[in-house]
Scaffold this motif. Structure first.
Motif, PDB file in Angstrom:
ATOM      1  N   GLU A  14       0.776  -1.135  -0.161  1.00 29.77           N
ATOM      2  CA  GLU A  14       0.034   0.014  -0.062  1.00 29.77           C
ATOM      3  C   GLU A  14       1.048   1.181  -0.017  1.00 29.77           C
ATOM      4  O   GLU A  14       1.667   1.149   0.543  1.00 29.77           O
ATOM      5  CB  GLU A  14      -0.918  -0.043   1.376  1.00 29.77           C
ATOM      6  N   HIS A  15       0.262   2.241  -0.788  1.00 28.46           N
ATOM      7  CA  HIS A  15       1.216   3.688  -0.887  1.00 28.46           C
ATOM      8  C   HIS A  15       0.112   4.674  -0.550  1.00 28.46           C
ATOM      9  O   HIS A  15      -1.105   4.614  -1.134  1.00 28.46           O
ATOM     10  CB  HIS A  15       1.994   3.471  -2.118  1.00 28.46           C
ATOM     11  N   ARG A  16       0.731   5.857  -0.419  1.00 31.65           N
ATOM     12  CA  ARG A  16       0.021   6.974  -0.247  1.00 31.65           C
ATOM     13  C   ARG A  16       0.729   8.200  -0.500  1.00 31.65           C
ATOM     14  O   ARG A  16       1.810   8.498   0.168  1.00 31.65           O
ATOM     15  CB  ARG A  16      -0.766   7.093   1.098  1.00 31.65           C
ATOM     16  N   VAL A  70       2.710  -4.381  -5.979  1.00 31.43           N
ATOM     17  CA  VAL A  70       2.389  -3.091  -5.730  1.00 31.43           C
ATOM     18  C   VAL A  70       1.862  -2.297  -6.841  1.00 31.43           C
ATOM     19  O   VAL A  70       2.192  -2.515  -8.136  1.00 31.43           O
ATOM     20  CB  VAL A  70       3.648  -2.264  -5.417  1.00 31.43           C
ATOM     21  N   ILE A  71       0.570  -1.450  -6.773  1.00 31.16           N
ATOM     22  CA  ILE A  71      -0.215  -1.243  -7.935  1.00 31.16           C
ATOM     23  C   ILE A  71      -0.102   0.329  -7.800  1.00 31.16           C
ATOM     24  O   ILE A  71      -0.534   0.791  -6.834  1.00 31.16           O
ATOM     25  CB  ILE A  71      -1.670  -1.749  -7.490  1.00 31.16           C
ATOM     26  N   ASP A 123       4.641   5.389  -8.444  1.00 28.85           N
ATOM     27  CA  ASP A 123       6.033   5.217  -8.603  1.00 28.85           C
ATOM     28  C   ASP A 123       6.471   3.618  -8.638  1.00 28.85           C
ATOM     29  O   ASP A 123       7.218   3.218  -7.521  1.00 28.85           O
ATOM     30  CB  ASP A 123       6.962   6.207  -8.097  1.00 28.85           C
ATOM     31  N   VAL A 124       5.957   2.866  -9.268  1.00 20.04           N
ATOM     32  CA  VAL A 124       5.880   1.318  -9.011  1.00 20.04           C
ATOM     33  C   VAL A 124       7.434   0.880  -9.080  1.00 20.04           C
ATOM     34  O   VAL A 124       7.783  -0.099  -8.324  1.00 20.04           O
ATOM     35  CB  VAL A 124       5.330   0.650 -10.033  1.00 20.04           C
ATOM     36  N   GLU A 125       8.237   1.538  -9.826  1.00 17.63           N
ATOM     37  CA  GLU A 125       9.809   0.972  -9.959  1.00 17.63           C
ATOM     38  C   GLU A 125      10.577   1.533  -8.481  1.00 17.63           C
ATOM     39  O   GLU A 125      11.255   0.480  -8.123  1.00 17.63           O
ATOM     40  CB  GLU A 125      10.417   1.764 -10.966  1.00 17.63           C
ATOM     41  N   GLY A 127      13.026 -12.987   1.670  1.00 15.08           N
ATOM     42  CA  GLY A 127      11.746 -14.138   1.573  1.00 15.08           C
ATOM     43  C   GLY A 127      10.892 -13.654   0.542  1.00 15.08           C
ATOM     44  O   GLY A 127      10.067 -14.497   0.253  1.00 15.08           O
ATOM     45  N   VAL A 128      11.227 -12.437  -0.196  1.00 11.29           N
ATOM     46  CA  VAL A 128      10.235 -12.239  -1.278  1.00 11.29           C
ATOM     47  C   VAL A 128      10.887 -12.735  -2.455  1.00 11.29           C
ATOM     48  O   VAL A 128      11.756 -12.312  -2.985  1.00 11.29           O
ATOM     49  CB  VAL A 128      10.022 -10.790  -1.414  1.00 11.29           C
ATOM     50  N   GLU A 129      10.062 -13.625  -3.176  1.00  2.00           N
ATOM     51  CA  GLU A 129      10.701 -14.334  -4.384  1.00  2.00           C
ATOM     52  C   GLU A 129      10.443 -13.411  -5.574  1.00  2.00           C
ATOM     53  O   GLU A 129      11.452 -12.840  -6.534  1.00  2.00           O
ATOM     54  CB  GLU A 129       9.941 -15.560  -4.723  1.00  2.00           C
ATOM     55  N   THR A 130       9.417 -12.710  -5.827  1.00  2.00           N
ATOM     56  CA  THR A 130       9.062 -11.658  -6.742  1.00  2.00           C
ATOM     57  C   THR A 130       8.321 -10.580  -6.393  1.00  2.00           C
ATOM     58  O   THR A 130       7.394 -10.706  -5.661  1.00  2.00           O
ATOM     59  CB  THR A 130       8.287 -12.379  -8.120  1.00  2.00           C
ATOM     60  N   VAL A 131       8.651  -9.231  -6.863  1.00  2.00           N
ATOM     61  CA  VAL A 131       7.841  -8.187  -6.491  1.00  2.00           C
ATOM     62  C   VAL A 131       7.172  -7.536  -8.037  1.00  2.00           C
ATOM     63  O   VAL A 131       7.928  -7.508  -9.021  1.00  2.00           O
ATOM     64  CB  VAL A 131       8.525  -6.971  -6.129  1.00  2.00           C
ATOM     65  N   TYR A 132       5.857  -7.735  -8.008  1.00  2.00           N
ATOM     66  CA  TYR A 132       5.115  -7.464  -9.249  1.00  2.00           C
ATOM     67  C   TYR A 132       4.699  -6.079  -9.026  1.00  2.00           C
ATOM     68  O   TYR A 132       4.170  -5.720  -8.113  1.00  2.00           O
ATOM     69  CB  TYR A 132       3.710  -8.459  -9.332  1.00  2.00           C
ATOM     70  N   THR A 133       4.805  -5.454 -10.252  1.00  2.00           N
ATOM     71  CA  THR A 133       4.538  -3.804 -10.398  1.00  2.00           C
ATOM     72  C   THR A 133       3.275  -3.762 -11.300  1.00  2.00           C
ATOM     73  O   THR A 133       3.585  -4.205 -12.541  1.00  2.00           O
ATOM     74  CB  THR A 133       5.711  -3.088 -10.747  1.00  2.00           C
TER      75      THR A 133
END
Length: 317
Positions: free
Chosen positions: A8-10, A40-41, A44-46, A56-62
């Motif tokens: 989540e972002h704001r 993350v949706i 600034d997704v990059e 522990g995070v395999e993949t971050v999807y943007t």
């Protein structure tokens, strides 16, 4: 299968709950043997993607769709990614935004949804813990399903640390524009206050022990000496002495500062529910049996009207 968490972002900033979700996701992935992915949706997704690269995070999807939260886009994005990953668990924040889209996502995916979760365990199945009656009791929910969705309460888990070298991958969402029936036209802080206690590194929080409204100046002087922000327990808000956006607790805001100084606060369960995630808790109270001392790292049993001026002199120079 996978465990999917949703960040989540704001207003251009990744919210702290996003990293707390990664801790939950990592725990559940270890217990289920699944991989942990996060998404993350919008915005600034990059940049967000790099910040979500944690152990522990395999993949971050943007998902590069929009700048701010939009209910319809979030529902479509999370649903489409979940349909692609077939997760065993979808973990979302128990925030205003999270509670907006999580039920729709769970409904679209046909998953049972458990909200406001404060603890989780996965043996043969998901077990989620919730607090009831002002955090005075806990209830444990066994989820009899192969997959489930849950929203977790901010401030209950530590922020994920470390750098993992996670793969950061864009995920293209086929947004059905005809189904986007809401539009974000602006952002306005509820209550019109000029402070956000959830972002403060140091909080000086005041309770009914302050006695009179005019005594609040003493607390603001201490906050100034410490470069801190003033927050409060519910009685002071109910009295109208401080704005609602400064309230910490179950009916206020959940805070996770580096340092939380409780001045004249007894430590009612409703208040503790909002601040127990602070790294270091300092309590000042004349009552040695006050519940706040049960969770404090440092306790000062003394009159706050003696202690606070001494602290101001020490830190104010």
């Amino acid at each position: 299968m996978t465990v999917l968490t949703v960040a989540e972002h704001r207003r251009g900033e990744l919210r702290p709950v996003s990293l707390e979700l990664l801790s939950v996701g990592r725990l559940l992935a270890e217990e289920t043997g699944d991989e942990h992915h996060t998404v993350v949706i919008g915005g600034d997704v990059e940049t967000f993607g790099r910040k979500l690269d944690r152990e522990g995070v395999e993949t971050v999807y943007t998902v590069d769709e929009g700048e701010e939260f939009n209910h319809d886009v979030y529902v479509q994005a999370v649903t489409q990614l979940a349909e692609a990953l077939d997760p065993s668990l979808v973990v979302m924040p128990n925030t205003v935004n999270g509670l907006d889209y999580a039920p729709a996502v769970a409904s679209d995916l046909g998953l049972p949804l458990v909200t406001d979760v404060v603890d989780v365990d996965y043996g043969e199945r998901l077990t989620a813990t919730r607090e009831l009656y002002g955090s005075k009791t806990e209830t444990t929910i066994d989820v009899h399903a192969e997959a489930a969705a849950l929203t977790v309460r901010p401030g209950e888990w530590p922020a994920a640390e470390g750098v993992n070298g996670s793969s950061v991958e864009p995920f293209e969402v086929d947004v059905d524009e005809s189904a986007v029936r809401s539009t974000v036209t602006g952002f306005e802080e509820v209550g019109g206050g000029d402070v956000d206690i959830t972002d403060a590194d140091v909080l000086v929080s005041v309770g009914r022990g302050i006695g009179e409204e005019e005594n609040l100046d003493l607390v603001f002087d201490l906050a100034e000496a410490l470069d801190a922000t003033v927050s409060a327990s519910r009685p002071l808000i109910d009295n109208g002495w401080l704005e609602k956006d400064r309230q910490v607790g179950q009916s206020g805001k959940v805070v996770t500062p580096d340092v939380y100084i409780a001045v004249g606060i007894s430590g009612a369960v409703q208040h503790v529910a909002g601040m127990k995630g602070a790294d270091t808790i300092v309590a000042i109270n004349t009552d040695p049996n006050a519940p706040i001392f049960d969770i404090a790292d440092y306790g000062i049993v003394d009159d706050l009207f003696d202690v606070v001026p001494a602290l101001i002199e020490e830190f104010g120079g």
